[in-house]
Design an enzyme around this catalytic site. Sequence first.
Site, PDB file in Angstrom:
ATOM      1  N   ASP A  67       0.772  -0.904   0.018  1.00 10.70           N
ATOM      2  CA  ASP A  67       0.105  -0.282   0.371  1.00 10.70           C
ATOM      3  C   ASP A  67       0.943   1.211   0.060  1.00 10.70           C
ATOM      4  O   ASP A  67       2.176   1.364  -0.110  1.00 10.70           O
ATOM      5  CB  ASP A  67      -1.010  -0.105   1.058  1.00 10.70           C
ATOM      6  N   GLU A 103      -1.233   2.107  -5.057  1.00  5.98           N
ATOM      7  CA  GLU A 103      -0.663   3.198  -5.228  1.00  5.98           C
ATOM      8  C   GLU A 103      -1.699   4.369  -5.947  1.00  5.98           C
ATOM      9  O   GLU A 103      -1.820   5.209  -5.704  1.00  5.98           O
ATOM     10  CB  GLU A 103       0.604   3.321  -5.594  1.00  5.98           C
ATOM     11  N   TRP A 104      -3.006   3.384  -5.682  1.00  2.00           N
ATOM     12  CA  TRP A 104      -4.398   4.682  -6.066  1.00  2.00           C
ATOM     13  C   TRP A 104      -4.507   4.631  -7.306  1.00  2.00           C
ATOM     14  O   TRP A 104      -4.955   5.961  -7.201  1.00  2.00           O
ATOM     15  CB  TRP A 104      -4.523   5.158  -4.514  1.00  2.00           C
ATOM     16  N   GLY A 105      -2.775   5.123  -8.000  1.00  2.00           N
ATOM     17  CA  GLY A 105      -3.127   5.626  -9.609  1.00  2.00           C
ATOM     18  C   GLY A 105      -2.785   7.179  -9.662  1.00  2.00           C
ATOM     19  O   GLY A 105      -2.332   7.764 -10.690  1.00  2.00           O
ATOM     20  N   ASP A 118     -10.243   3.844  -3.058  1.00  2.31           N
ATOM     21  CA  ASP A 118     -11.066   2.591  -3.263  1.00  2.31           C
ATOM     22  C   ASP A 118     -12.188   1.915  -3.167  1.00  2.31           C
ATOM     23  O   ASP A 118     -12.878   3.367  -3.389  1.00  2.31           O
ATOM     24  CB  ASP A 118     -10.756   2.628  -1.536  1.00  2.31           C
TER      25      ASP A 118
END
Length: 399
Positions: free
Chosen positions: A153, A186-188, A209
């Site tokens: 994460d 890394e959520w983009g 998320d």
Amino acid sequence: MKNFVLAAIFGLLGGAASLAQEKTSPSASLALTPPMGWNSWNKFNCNVSEDLIKGMADAVVKSGMKDAGYIYVNIDDCWQVSRDANGNIVPDPQRFPHGMKAVGDYIHSLGLKFGVYSDAGSQTCAKRPGGLGHEYQDAILYAAWGVDYLKYDWCNTTTQDARASYANMRAALDAAGRPIVLSICEWGTAKPWLWGKEVGGNLWRTTGDIQDRWGGQQKWPDGSCCSNGVLSILDQQLGLQSYAGPGHWNDPDMLEVGNGGMTDTEYKSHFSLWALLAAPLISGNDLRNMRPEIHDILTNKEVIAVDQDALGREGERVAKSGDQEVWAKQLKDGGRAVILLNRGSGDQEISVNWEEIGYPSGISAVVRDLWLHKDLGKFTGEFSATVAPHGVVMVTVRP
Ligand code: GLA
């Protein structure tokens, strides 16, 4: 001339060396199709324990999920509580009384694979100890526990460089000598699709998320932005398809199918779209007591076959008109998987024409409905169907 010959020889040697390196990297041929499994976060958040994970591993087998291809059993955040005097990560002794290797051994005894979670920063998102500065030490422990999959994460990373951080973790995992899938979470933010493959990531999150909701974005309870409904995540995949392929996948986040916030029609759409996107299919519901409808969605082998198609193409949107969309994915045998998606609130007749999916309009092709499990016949030039609100019709088209 002499210099040229020398340069050529060194070039060859260099090439051979990097080839050998690629060959010997323990992670070289992982995730040739999108990983499938189960993860604790979407349903259980921090409420993880040895009993829960073992029970879920049993359920993966008993429910038929294993037979359908779900192999990884992944513990998300909150299994870890501290570091000991030597800096080794310490699992929660109450919740994991026999340690992590025992959990991994149990999962392996069922013919499944074992995943854990950590974070590239100083702390995980739930404020447990992160991996920063302990990458090689953690990797050695993970390998000793039999870990097969690491979700890594991005919370609490302050000024860290994303690409370098994930490259470092991949190097650490490889140095530990065990093939371990690296899931970049890394959520983009730093466009991981541009560098995820090069640093040895097998999948990378493209968005923030997912939440168990059909559409829209919502602020988190603490006011930070945002959780995403299925449609919002879908829209954020546009243009990313060329970055995916065998061993390296865009990850639009884990499945919410069965968690209760959407209708069964919406869950079918969610699952179909993720399969068309060649997304990792990581279920996130309680597999120990699924309704039959949920079981049938998650184990639809024809839809899963689209996701797992060996060509490894990610599908894309090929047509849009208001609430009507057509998505298509090329398959290894030359066929296409096609989704007619109705984002609106009433029934709609939606069509796909052959040119939109890369065929000449004059040819005829067999259309098969992947939810009805039925050949619908031969069609020339186009195919249309009535699609329920928030629903899909998913077919294969084979000339
Ligand atoms: C982040 C990730 C989630 C989950 C949580 C755990 O929000 O994106 O998928 O792993 O952290 O704290």
